[in-house]
Design a protein around this motif. Structure first.
Motif, short mmCIF file in Angstrom:
data_model
loop_
_atom_site.label_atom_id
_atom_site.label_comp_id
_atom_site.label_asym_id
_atom_site.label_seq_id
_atom_site.Cartn_x
_atom_site.Cartn_y
_atom_site.Cartn_z
N THR A 49 67.40 -16.07 4.26
CA THR A 49 68.63 -15.35 3.97
C THR A 49 68.33 -13.86 4.06
N ILE A 50 69.17 -13.15 4.82
CA ILE A 50 69.07 -11.70 4.90
C ILE A 50 70.39 -11.12 4.42
N ASP A 51 70.32 -10.38 3.31
CA ASP A 51 71.50 -9.72 2.77
C ASP A 51 71.50 -8.28 3.27
N ILE A 52 72.33 -8.02 4.26
CA ILE A 52 72.45 -6.68 4.83
C ILE A 52 73.24 -5.82 3.86
N ALA A 53 72.73 -4.63 3.57
CA ALA A 53 73.40 -3.69 2.67
C ALA A 53 74.06 -2.55 3.45
N THR A 54 73.32 -1.99 4.42
CA THR A 54 73.86 -0.85 5.18
C THR A 54 73.68 -1.06 6.68
N VAL A 55 74.60 -0.49 7.43
CA VAL A 55 74.53 -0.43 8.88
C VAL A 55 74.68 1.04 9.25
N PRO A 81 78.07 -4.57 3.55
CA PRO A 81 77.35 -5.76 3.09
C PRO A 81 77.81 -7.04 3.80
N ARG A 82 76.82 -7.87 4.11
CA ARG A 82 77.08 -9.21 4.65
C ARG A 82 75.83 -10.04 4.44
N ARG A 83 75.97 -11.34 4.53
CA ARG A 83 74.84 -12.26 4.39
C ARG A 83 74.68 -13.04 5.70
N ASP A 84 73.47 -13.01 6.24
CA ASP A 84 73.12 -13.78 7.42
C ASP A 84 72.11 -14.84 7.00
N GLN A 85 72.30 -16.06 7.49
CA GLN A 85 71.37 -17.13 7.15
C GLN A 85 70.86 -17.83 8.41
N TYR A 86 69.60 -18.25 8.34
CA TYR A 86 68.91 -18.85 9.47
C TYR A 86 68.12 -20.06 8.97
N ARG A 87 68.03 -21.09 9.81
CA ARG A 87 67.15 -22.22 9.52
C ARG A 87 65.85 -21.98 10.27
N LEU A 88 64.75 -21.92 9.52
CA LEU A 88 63.43 -21.72 10.12
C LEU A 88 62.96 -23.04 10.73
N ILE A 89 62.61 -23.00 12.00
CA ILE A 89 62.10 -24.19 12.69
C ILE A 89 60.58 -24.21 12.63
N SER A 90 59.96 -23.07 12.94
CA SER A 90 58.50 -22.95 12.85
C SER A 90 58.14 -21.48 12.67
N VAL A 91 57.08 -21.25 11.89
CA VAL A 91 56.60 -19.89 11.63
C VAL A 91 55.08 -19.95 11.61
N ASP A 92 54.45 -19.03 12.34
CA ASP A 92 53.00 -18.86 12.23
C ASP A 92 52.70 -17.36 12.29
N ALA A 93 51.45 -17.01 12.39
CA ALA A 93 51.05 -15.60 12.33
C ALA A 93 51.60 -14.77 13.48
N LYS A 94 52.01 -15.41 14.59
CA LYS A 94 52.47 -14.65 15.76
C LYS A 94 53.90 -14.94 16.19
N GLN A 99 57.94 -16.93 15.44
CA GLN A 99 58.93 -17.49 14.52
C GLN A 99 60.06 -18.07 15.36
N ASN A 100 60.35 -19.34 15.16
CA ASN A 100 61.48 -19.99 15.81
C ASN A 100 62.51 -20.30 14.73
N TYR A 101 63.75 -19.94 14.99
CA TYR A 101 64.79 -20.16 14.00
C TYR A 101 66.14 -20.26 14.69
N VAL A 102 67.13 -20.76 13.97
CA VAL A 102 68.50 -20.84 14.48
C VAL A 102 69.43 -20.16 13.49
N VAL A 103 70.45 -19.52 14.01
CA VAL A 103 71.47 -18.86 13.20
C VAL A 103 72.39 -19.93 12.62
N LEU A 104 72.66 -19.85 11.34
CA LEU A 104 73.64 -20.75 10.73
C LEU A 104 74.99 -20.04 10.68
N PRO A 105 76.08 -20.65 10.95
CA PRO A 105 76.28 -22.07 11.23
C PRO A 105 76.29 -22.44 12.72
N THR A 106 76.05 -21.49 13.64
CA THR A 106 76.21 -21.76 15.07
C THR A 106 75.04 -22.48 15.71
#
Length: 99
Positions: free
Chosen positions: A43-49, A55-68, A70-77
């Motif tokens: 979850t990323i809560d954006i405060a300023t642009v 303010p807005r909230r962006d959420q992502y489902r993490l598929i895989s994460v390692d030291a180099k 990161q694979n993820y998908v934007v929710l809900p799309t």
């Protein structure tokens, strides 16, 4: 379109997005906020642009994460992203260098 996200150890977040038009015209946006992970949800809560409160909230489902990587998908799309870790000294490239 390109972006650099910064995830600070204390939960702070900031990013730099750049859109290139015709290989030379850049449109830049910078955002700040906070990030957290619960289970496989980032979850990323954006405060300023660009320094203005948007303010807005962006959420992502993490598929895989390692030291180099990161694979993820934007929710809900479920739009997929594949991000690569870069050195702290990395700078956003100019639009005329992107092909």
């Amino acid at each position: 379109e390109m972006y650099i996200d910064y995830f600070d150890a204390d939960g702070g977040f900031h990013n730099h997005h750049r859109w290139c038009r015709q290989g030379k015209i850049a449109s830049d946006i910078k955002e700040t906020g906070r990030w957290s992970v619960k289970g496989d949800i980032l979850t990323i809560d954006i405060a300023t642009v660009d320094g203005r409160a948007q303010p807005r909230r962006d959420q992502y489902r993490l598929i895989s994460v390692d030291a180099k990587n990161q694979n993820y998908v934007v929710l809900p799309t479920n739009f997929p992203y594949h991000a690569h870790k870069v050195p702290a000294s990395f700078a956003m490239p100019r639009c005329d260098l992107v092909g």
